[in-house]
Design a protein around this motif. Structure first.
Motif, PDB file in Angstrom:
ATOM      1  N   PHE A 118     -33.138   0.629  27.470  1.00  0.00           N
ATOM      2  CA  PHE A 118     -32.479   1.658  26.672  1.00  0.00           C
ATOM      3  C   PHE A 118     -32.716   1.422  25.176  1.00  0.00           C
ATOM      4  CE2 PHE A 118     -28.740   2.851  24.148  1.00  0.00           C
ATOM      5  CZ  PHE A 118     -28.730   4.223  24.353  1.00  0.00           C
ATOM      6  N   LEU A 127     -32.380  -2.649  32.629  1.00  0.00           N
ATOM      7  CA  LEU A 127     -32.037  -1.258  32.316  1.00  0.00           C
ATOM      8  C   LEU A 127     -31.428  -1.140  30.925  1.00  0.00           C
ATOM      9  CD1 LEU A 127     -30.530  -0.184  35.760  1.00  0.00           C
ATOM     10  CD2 LEU A 127     -32.745   0.509  34.806  1.00  0.00           C
ATOM     11  N   LEU A 128     -30.564  -2.082  30.570  1.00  0.00           N
ATOM     12  CA  LEU A 128     -29.927  -2.050  29.256  1.00  0.00           C
ATOM     13  C   LEU A 128     -30.940  -2.307  28.142  1.00  0.00           C
ATOM     14  CD1 LEU A 128     -27.299  -1.792  27.658  1.00  0.00           C
ATOM     15  CD2 LEU A 128     -26.970  -4.261  27.952  1.00  0.00           C
ATOM     16  N   ARG A 174     -36.330   2.033  24.258  1.00  0.00           N
ATOM     17  CA  ARG A 174     -36.590   3.465  24.155  1.00  0.00           C
ATOM     18  C   ARG A 174     -36.229   3.988  22.768  1.00  0.00           C
ATOM     19  NH1 ARG A 174     -34.180   8.136  28.230  1.00  0.00           N
ATOM     20  NH2 ARG A 174     -35.132   9.907  27.164  1.00  0.00           N
ATOM     21  N   GLN A 175     -35.169   3.449  22.186  1.00  0.00           N
ATOM     22  CA  GLN A 175     -34.791   3.865  20.838  1.00  0.00           C
ATOM     23  C   GLN A 175     -35.843   3.443  19.812  1.00  0.00           C
ATOM     24  OE1 GLN A 175     -31.989   5.764  20.823  1.00  0.00           O
ATOM     25  NE2 GLN A 175     -31.969   5.301  23.000  1.00  0.00           N
ATOM     26  N   TYR A 198     -39.628   3.459  28.400  1.00  0.00           N
ATOM     27  CA  TYR A 198     -38.502   3.055  29.239  1.00  0.00           C
ATOM     28  C   TYR A 198     -38.957   2.426  30.562  1.00  0.00           C
ATOM     29  CZ  TYR A 198     -33.906   3.122  31.424  1.00  0.00           C
ATOM     30  OH  TYR A 198     -32.733   2.749  32.030  1.00  0.00           O
TER      31      TYR A 198
END
Length: 198
Positions: A124, A120-121, A127-128, A135
């Motif tokens: 993130f 999950l981290l 996604r940037q 994601y």
């Protein structure tokens, strides 16, 4: 992808795995000679590389045969199934098979939880770099494909330290590959891609 970039991805991933294996073996996480940690880390990196190519193949075939919406829902379903297996199903099977002397649920919980949090981290940050559409595929790859590779180790070792050490090496390599892969594609491939890169 150009050949020199492909070779860079291979060699740098193996080198990263070796370094992480060395760090985990010398930091006290696991009692292992540093040479063994180095070799094991490099070996687990090659396992991660095979998992990455398997993911790229599955992703390519799914996008060629399914609509984008269908593929996204299929990823969610598979992700939930793998999470259920890691968080509960493996424990329930082990408890039924070994009523006395089976590991506590905490062992299974830790093995299920930290890779999910890592996925999950990392998603993130991905996604940037690549946009919102990256994601879910990132979480799917980092959790599902790592667990598939990792289960081979989990089933062979009862020692949680060894299991977690190999998992840390694979997760580090997987995160590295998923974050750098888009950067290594040639400009032409990047421009003609019809959907976010994995």
């Amino acid at each position: 992808m150009r050949l020199n970039r492909f070779l860079f991805l291979l060699l740098s991933t193996v080198a990263l795995g070796a370094v992480v294996g060395l760090i985990t073996s010398t930091s006290g996480l696991i009692h292992m000679q540093w040479t063994n940690g180095l070799v094991e880390g490099a070996f687990m990196a090659t396992t991660s590389l095979m998992g990455f190519w398997a993911y790229l193949t599955v992703n390519f075939l799914a996008r060629a045969t399914l609509s984008r919406q269908q593929w996204r829902w299929l990823q969610v379903i598979v992700l939930l199934f793998v999470a259920y297996d890691m968080f509960w199903w493996r424990y329930s099977i082990d408890k039924a098979s070994h009523p006395i002397g089976h590991p506590s649920y905490t062992v299974f919980l830790v093995q299920a939880l930290w890779p999910l949090l890592g996925a999950l981290l990392a998603a993130f940050f991905k996604r940037q770099l690549s946009g919102p559409g990256s994601y879910l595929p990132t979480v799917f790859y980092l959790y599902v494909f790592m667990v598939i590779d990792w289960l081979l180790v989990i089933r062979q070792h009862w020692d949680p330290a060894i299991v977690n050490q190999t998992g840390i090496v694979m997760m580090a390599c997987n995160i590295y590959m998923i974050l750098i892969f888009g950067k290594l594609l040639t400009p032409r491939q990047t421009e003609t891609a019809s959907s976010p890169q994995p």
